[in-house]
Enzyme design. Structure first.
Site, mmCIF file in Angstrom:
data_model
loop_
_atom_site.group_PDB
_atom_site.id
_atom_site.type_symbol
_atom_site.label_atom_id
_atom_site.label_comp_id
_atom_site.label_asym_id
_atom_site.label_seq_id
_atom_site.Cartn_x
_atom_site.Cartn_y
_atom_site.Cartn_z
ATOM 1 N NE ARG A 1 -2.370 -1.330 3.513
ATOM 2 C CZ ARG A 1 -1.836 -0.552 4.434
ATOM 3 N NH1 ARG A 1 -1.929 0.767 4.330
ATOM 4 N NH2 ARG A 1 -1.231 -1.060 5.491
ATOM 5 C CE1 TYR B 1 0.938 -6.600 -2.807
ATOM 6 C CE2 TYR B 1 -0.174 -4.967 -1.458
ATOM 7 C CZ TYR B 1 0.456 -6.184 -1.591
ATOM 8 O OH TYR B 1 0.580 -7.001 -0.508
ATOM 9 C CE LYS C 1 -7.184 -3.579 5.270
ATOM 10 N NZ LYS C 1 -5.973 -4.209 5.031
ATOM 11 C CG HIS D 1 -7.171 -3.108 9.962
ATOM 12 N ND1 HIS D 1 -5.852 -2.764 10.122
ATOM 13 C CD2 HIS D 1 -7.173 -4.089 9.017
ATOM 14 C CE1 HIS D 1 -5.089 -3.486 9.308
ATOM 15 N NE2 HIS D 1 -5.870 -4.296 8.633
ATOM 16 C CB SER E 1 -0.826 -3.719 7.918
ATOM 17 O OG SER E 1 -1.964 -2.932 7.615
ATOM 18 C CB CYS F 1 0.456 -6.493 13.903
ATOM 19 S SG CYS F 1 1.707 -5.248 13.507
ATOM 20 C CG ASP G 1 -7.654 -7.227 6.705
ATOM 21 O OD1 ASP G 1 -6.683 -7.049 7.467
ATOM 22 O OD2 ASP G 1 -7.863 -6.511 5.704
ATOM 23 N NE ARG H 1 -0.202 -8.765 2.422
ATOM 24 C CZ ARG H 1 -0.753 -8.343 3.563
ATOM 25 N NH1 ARG H 1 -1.889 -8.871 3.994
ATOM 26 N NH2 ARG H 1 -0.178 -7.412 4.288
HETATM 27 P P1 GTP Z 1 -2.670 -7.760 7.372
HETATM 28 O O1 GTP Z 1 -3.194 -8.783 6.434
HETATM 29 O O2 GTP Z 1 -1.510 -6.978 6.796
HETATM 30 O O3 GTP Z 1 -3.715 -6.827 7.909
HETATM 31 O O4 GTP Z 1 -1.939 -8.512 8.595
HETATM 32 P P2 GTP Z 1 -2.355 -9.473 9.802
HETATM 33 O O5 GTP Z 1 -2.613 -8.638 11.005
HETATM 34 O O6 GTP Z 1 -3.424 -10.423 9.397
HETATM 35 O O7 GTP Z 1 -0.980 -10.222 10.083
HETATM 36 P P3 GTP Z 1 -0.594 -11.774 10.030
HETATM 37 O O8 GTP Z 1 -1.447 -12.638 10.919
HETATM 38 O O9 GTP Z 1 -0.513 -12.170 8.615
HETATM 39 O O10 GTP Z 1 0.867 -11.768 10.676
HETATM 40 C C1 GTP Z 1 1.940 -11.069 10.145
HETATM 41 C C2 GTP Z 1 3.251 -11.563 10.669
HETATM 42 O O11 GTP Z 1 3.266 -11.625 12.105
HETATM 43 C C3 GTP Z 1 3.570 -12.983 10.175
HETATM 44 O O12 GTP Z 1 4.910 -13.020 9.741
HETATM 45 C C4 GTP Z 1 3.366 -13.838 11.398
HETATM 46 O O13 GTP Z 1 4.167 -14.987 11.378
HETATM 47 C C5 GTP Z 1 3.693 -12.900 12.564
HETATM 48 N N1 GTP Z 1 2.921 -13.259 13.784
HETATM 49 C C6 GTP Z 1 1.586 -13.467 13.852
HETATM 50 N N2 GTP Z 1 1.208 -13.819 15.117
HETATM 51 C C7 GTP Z 1 2.334 -13.816 15.863
HETATM 52 C C8 GTP Z 1 2.602 -14.083 17.240
HETATM 53 O O14 GTP Z 1 1.722 -14.408 18.044
HETATM 54 N N3 GTP Z 1 3.895 -13.965 17.642
HETATM 55 C C9 GTP Z 1 4.904 -13.618 16.786
HETATM 56 N N4 GTP Z 1 6.133 -13.523 17.270
HETATM 57 N N5 GTP Z 1 4.688 -13.356 15.467
HETATM 58 C C10 GTP Z 1 3.425 -13.450 15.007
HETATM 59 C C1 SPV Z 2 -3.068 -4.582 5.137
HETATM 60 O O1 SPV Z 2 -2.094 -3.955 4.680
HETATM 61 O O2 SPV Z 2 -3.567 -4.299 6.251
HETATM 62 C C2 SPV Z 2 -3.657 -5.710 4.381
HETATM 63 C C3 SPV Z 2 -3.215 -5.914 3.000
HETATM 64 O O3 SPV Z 2 -4.508 -6.403 4.907
HETATM 65 S S1 SPV Z 2 -3.933 -4.781 1.878
HETATM 66 O O4 SPV Z 2 -5.079 -5.431 1.241
HETATM 67 O O5 SPV Z 2 -2.915 -4.456 0.889
HETATM 68 O O6 SPV Z 2 -4.394 -3.622 2.580
HETATM 69 MN MN MN Z 3 -5.189 -5.554 6.883
#
Ligand code: GTP
Ligand code: SPV
Ligand code: MN
Length: 590
Positions: free
Chosen positions: A70, A198, A207, A227, A249, A251, A276, A365
């Protein structure tokens, strides 16, 4: 196909006049259409087939290397008054933005197909759902929208019945980062996006619509667009309770939404409702109910493995679109954190060389239908949504924020959310790992002034006779060796259990000026390899660090001039005073 909705028909005609495509295709959302698009993209090289024996129906798309995340600095909210967009958004006057976008869109679809993509955010039969139409010249966008939303015939039928829809106009353009804009016109329920193919920049239902435009609608209609993931937690007694959690994002939302209980948690089961976005509505029963407006996941690939997220790993072995991963020599997808294999070709299509950095892009992704998730919950299709027991805010912080903290009431919870900060990640362009304020994980997504948004959160609380309990978590605290102290992933269920016991049971808590911490004996750490000092670090409030934190939150609020609601400012003053009067507190030292 075309439409009986005159407004839609006229808009498509106008856009075609401006962009001059060779063809117009109205998407019906069928499997046959999806297949045809995939075949055409394989032929043009926009998609590459992955190993069909190991990964049936899996394809790889490589973005332009300058178009992998983004672009927040090129994302604008165009309201009449700059104040409405607030210091949290980039603003442009609507007339100026429209003029700029007209120039960019003029003739941009020559030689291309214009796709009309009707979609519905949320179950098609839910009164809480909202529809939109995206016009795009990108078949990649169409096949993603097919997986991420209820796309095609049914959505168009609802639009024709209701008469209203969000208009989104998108063109990939020439992918020049200097000629790239994502514009939002909340007052006109309109989005224009040019110059990026993207994810969040191009899949306008996500979003742009479901957060930026929807947050504006939600404010006027009395609900919240957030979110947040939505997860159901079933205990051994068979009761299922729902939690909604906002993390910035990359996290941890996707991971928490499809967690598999640790070994010690026999009889527990996790159900994914969303990973999400959540739309939250106060109901007559005095509770807050949530739907997931999406139908699929656009998830972070790196780090996904049978150890960290077995459900996600299993779900992406078939029928998955991969964007910007690496491949092995036998053409299987590969990424940092893959359980096996070696990268042969990197995300840019070059022979892999570690000197070029990670083989898969850190923001690579997967796109999959939610139904492929082994923990997918049928209630994701329930038009009423699910009742929420707890709201969780969380950031990626190496220090200061404890593993978990409970707000003492709704207003304090709103302060915990408004005061959130997190280290930046690869999900957006710009510096990574810098702590920035990210209230409610909505910094990039709130379609109006944050001060008004905080006020709206307070108003929603007033409407709820049985408000959810509010918590703040941090899975990312680091120890002296630089590693994460808390094991995370599956083990996060231990924290969710404490939250639900606080909301519905009688778990104990220790009061601190910052909020309520679990009594050490009340957080189940059985089977974990945590020392007493580590546990103390996880569950303590350091007054010096918190003093700095409050200072930073105060400075952040000051940006909004006098617009921060009095009630929130008072809550801030109360906590600040209590902290400066208090002593260091740990959950063990009671
Ligand atoms: P968006 O799709 O960008 O909104 O992200 P999201 O909040 O869904 O994040 P996602 O669950 O994909 O996690 C992103 C990164 O954080 C990955 O590399 C995970 O492996 C890492 N991660 C997720 N949960 C944990 C956790 O409990 N501990 C640690 N250390 N890392 C984590
Ligand atoms: C984020 O960045 O929080 C996502 C991926 O979930 S995107 O669809 O690019 O916003
Ligand atoms: Mn997101």
């Amino acid at each position: 196909m075309s439409t009986s909705n005159q407004e839609l028909a006229r808009w498509v005609e106008d856009v075609a006049g401006l962009t001059q495509p060779d063809r117009i295709h109205w998407c019906d959302g069928s499997e046959a259409e999806d297949r045809q698009l995939i075949e055409a993209m394989l032929a043009s090289g926009e998609l590459e087939e992955l190993n069909q024996d190991t990964h049936p129906n899996c394809y790889l798309h490589r973005s332009n290397p300058a178009d992998v995340a983004r672009v927040e600095h090129l994302t604008f909210v165009c309201t009449d008054e700059e104040e409405e967009a607030g210091p949290n958004n980039h603003w442009m006057a609507p007339d100026e933005a429209r003029r700029k976008m007209r120039e960019l869109f003029e003739g941009c679809m020559k030689g291309r197909t214009l796709y009309v993509v009707p979609y519905c955010m949320g179950p098609v039969d839910s009164p809480l759902s909202r529809c939109g139409v995206e016009i795009t010249d990108s078949p990649y966008v169409v096949i993603n929208m097919k997986r991420m939303t209820r796309m095609g015939r049914d959505a168009l039928a609802r639009i024709e019945q209701e008469g209203s829809f969000v208009r989104g106009l998108h063109s990939t353009g020439e992918l020049d980062p200097e000629r790239r804009f994502i514009m939002h016109f909340p007052q006109d329920l309109e989005i224009m996006s040019y110059g990026s193919g993207y994810g969040g920049n191009a899949l306008l239902g996500k979003k742009c619509h479901a957060l930026r435009i929807a947050s504006h609608q939600a404010r006027h209609e009395g609900w919240l667009a957030e979110h947040m993931l939505i997860v159901g937690i079933q205990n051994p007694q068979g009761e299922t309770r729902y939690i909604a959690a906002a993390f910035p994002s990359a996290c941890g939302k996707t991971n928490l939404a499809m967690l598999i209980p640790p070994e010690e948690y026999k009889g527990w089961k996790i159900w994914t409702v969303g990973d999400d976005i959540a739309w939250l509505h106060p109901r007559e029963d005095g509770r807050l109910w949530a739907i997931n407006p999406e139908a699929g996941y656009f998830g972070v690939v790196p780090g996904t493995s049978p150890k960290t997220n077995p459900n996600a790993y299993e779900m992406i072995q078939r029928d998955t679109l991969f964007t910007n991963v690496a491949v092995t020599k036998d053409n299987q997808p590969w990424w940092e954190g893959s359980p096996d294999g070696e990268p042969a070709v990197d995300w840019q299509g070059r022979p892999h060389d570690p000197a070029n950095g990670p083989a898969a892009h850190p923001n690579s992704r997967f796109t999959v239908s939610a139904r492929q998730n082994p923990s997918w919950s049928e209630v994701a299709e329930d038009p009423r949504g699910v009742p929420i027991s707890a709201i969780v805010f969380g950031g990626r912080r190496k220090d200061t924020m404890p593993l978990v903290l409970q707000a003492r009431d709704w207003d304090h919870g709103v302060l915990l959310g408004a005061g959130m900060a997190s280290e930046t990640t690869a999900a957006a362009t710009g510096k990574k790992g810098v702590v920035r304020r990210d209230p409610m994980a909505m910094k990039p997504f709130c379609g109006y002034n944050f001060a008004d948004y905080f006020g709206h959160w307070l108003d929603i609380g007033d409407k709820l006779e049985h408000p959810p309990e509010i918590f703040h978590v941090n899975w990312f605290q680091r120890g002296e060796d630089g590693g994460f102290i808390w094991p995370g992933f599956s083990e996060n269920l231990r924290v969710l259990e404490w939250m639900l016991e606080r909301a519905h049971g009688d778990a104990g808590a220790v009061e601190t000026p910052a909020g309520l911490l679990p009594q050490q004996t009340e957080l189940n750490t059985e089977g974990l390899d945590l020392s007493t000092t580590e546990l103390e670090d996880l569950l303590s409030i350091d007054p010096a660090a918190w003093d700095q934190e409050m200072e930073a939150i105060g400075e952040f609020f000051a940006q909004f001039g006098g617009r921060i609601p009095d009630r929130l400012q008072k809550e801030f003053d109360r906590v600040r005073r209590a902290l400066s009067d208090g002593e260091a507190v740990t959950a063990s030292a009671r």
